[in-house]
Enzyme design. Structure first.
Site, PDB file in Angstrom:
ATOM      1  N   ILE A 246       0.858  -1.179   0.000  1.00 41.45           N
ATOM      2  CA  ILE A 246       0.000   0.000   0.000  1.00 41.45           C
ATOM      3  C   ILE A 246       0.899   1.236   0.000  1.00 41.45           C
ATOM      4  O   ILE A 246       1.403   1.660   1.043  1.00 41.45           O
ATOM      5  CB  ILE A 246      -0.941  -0.009   1.219  1.00 41.45           C
ATOM      6  CG1 ILE A 246      -1.754  -1.314   1.250  1.00 41.45           C
ATOM      7  CG2 ILE A 246      -1.854   1.207   1.216  1.00 41.45           C
ATOM      8  CD1 ILE A 246      -2.677  -1.537   0.069  1.00 41.45           C
ATOM      9  N   HIS A 247       1.113   1.796  -1.190  1.00 37.25           N
ATOM     10  CA  HIS A 247       2.075   2.891  -1.336  1.00 37.25           C
ATOM     11  C   HIS A 247       1.477   4.254  -0.965  1.00 37.25           C
ATOM     12  O   HIS A 247       1.813   4.832   0.068  1.00 37.25           O
ATOM     13  CB  HIS A 247       2.620   2.921  -2.766  1.00 37.25           C
ATOM     14  CG  HIS A 247       3.386   1.698  -3.156  1.00 37.25           C
ATOM     15  ND1 HIS A 247       4.509   1.273  -2.471  1.00 37.25           N
ATOM     16  CD2 HIS A 247       3.196   0.808  -4.167  1.00 37.25           C
ATOM     17  CE1 HIS A 247       4.986   0.171  -3.043  1.00 37.25           C
ATOM     18  NE2 HIS A 247       4.206  -0.129  -4.067  1.00 37.25           N
ATOM     19  N   ASP A 248       0.608   4.773  -1.822  1.00 34.70           N
ATOM     20  CA  ASP A 248       0.151   6.157  -1.668  1.00 34.70           C
ATOM     21  C   ASP A 248      -0.648   6.384  -0.384  1.00 34.70           C
ATOM     22  O   ASP A 248      -0.544   7.430   0.257  1.00 34.70           O
ATOM     23  CB  ASP A 248      -0.677   6.577  -2.889  1.00 34.70           C
ATOM     24  CG  ASP A 248       0.158   6.576  -4.166  1.00 34.70           C
ATOM     25  OD1 ASP A 248       1.396   6.512  -4.070  1.00 34.70           O
ATOM     26  OD2 ASP A 248      -0.430   6.637  -5.255  1.00 34.70           O
TER      27      ASP A 248
END
Length: 327
Positions: A246-248
């Site tokens: 889960i990047h952003d």
């Protein structure tokens, strides 16, 4: 006893939506601690025109068409765009969900003008949250010298201090899409926090957790459920594990719960040449008062220390994201 009231953070999200951007935007909109003043768009996960359409669509789904969208750069500072990540996000940047065209329109002014005007009208109050390539932010800093003194903070998703890259062995995708722009941003004279692969790869949702965030009875969660499978299928093959990082949304979580993250402070220089193009290099082991280091210090000269996220409480971040998308 009067309860301490936290000040609401005014933010602008600079974005290239993008499946992971979509979740991040929804999390921000569902967080009363944050006031989203606008979305600015940039190339990255898709071409800029598509990213602008997606930003408008997402705000329509969220019933927040009061929030303006301003279109930004179509290409990096130097050279051509490397190309949309259609194999990760689909041809439309939304997992080939075949969404209707937005009924709303972007502002007539461009992203840099919108950013500059909003910051000038709210000096030292705006946190910029770029979760794509950093071209718009670099253009803001170079076209409006001194504007960084009026920015409260830049909290960006991108880079990799200690971990390998995800676009090349050395570079993270957002930074690689415009390393020259990223290097300008890391030289800004305001606080910069880097929420990079060192933590975002560790915020890894398994299949059950991914299914949960798409299972709630609201329009945002239903949209995530529609677009996530494309992204999930790519990433499970990339990581050879059933799940996705889960990047952003990790960067958005940092805005609300910085205590979930461990940070270190070092200046950052972005490599713009050779096989490590796009690598975010830390100025390591440099004491503020150490003398005689000569050439070793030069690349990081006159740079403020970046606040670099290096560890994360994964369970708490995933719990926060799940709770917020359930609203």
């Amino acid at each position: 006893r009067i309860k301490e009231i936290k000040m609401v953070k005014k933010i602008i999200i600079d974005t290239d939506p993008g499946i992971d951007d979509s979740l991040a935007i929804f999390i921000a909109l569902n967080s009363p601690e944050l006031e989203v003043l606008g979305l600015t768009t940039v190339f990255g996960n898709a071409v800029t025109k598509t990213c602008t359409e997606n930003a408008l669509r997402l705000l329509e789904i969220a019933e927040r068409i009061d929030i303006p969208v301003a279109e930004g750069a179509h290409a990096p500072l130097n050279g051509n765009f490397r190309g949309a990540a259609t194999f990760v996000h689909g041809d439309d940047g939304q997992g080939n969900a075949k969404l209707p065209l937005p009924t709303t329109q972007a502002l007539k002014i461009d992203a840099v003008t919108f950013l500059n005007e909003t910051i000038e009208n709210n000096p030292n109050e705006i946190t910029l949250v770029p979760v794509g390539p950093l071209t718009n932010i670099a253009n803001l800093l170079t076209k409006h010298p001194g504007i960084d003194a009026k920015i409260k903070e830049i909290v960006l998703m991108g880079g990799n201090a200690r971990s390998p890259g995800n676009a090349t062995p050395t570079a993270e995708a957002n930074i690689l899409n415009d390393p020259e722009a990223a290097d300008i941003v890391f030289s800004a004279q305001c606080k910069v926090t880097m929420v990079g692969l060192d933590v975002t790869n560790n915020v890894f949702m398994n299949e059950e957790q991914v299914n949960t965030i798409g299972s709630f009875d609201n329009a945002k969660s239903k949209h995530i459920n529609k677009i996530n499978p494309f992204y999930f299928n790519f990433l499970k093959n990339f990581f050879e594990e059933e799940g996705m990082p889960i990047h952003d949304s990790s960067a958005v979580t940092y805005l609300v719960h910085p205590e979930y993250f461990e940070t270190i402070q070092h200046p950052i220089k972005v490599e713009t040449l050779g096989i490590s193009r796009g690598k975010t290099w830390m100025g390591m082991g440099i004491s503020d008062n150490e003398e005689g280091l000569g050439e070793r210090l030069k690349p990081w000269e006159n740079r403020r220390k970046t606040n670099i996220c290096v560890n994360v409480n994964t369970k708490k971040v995933i719990a926060f994201i799940t709770e917020r998308i359930s609203i």
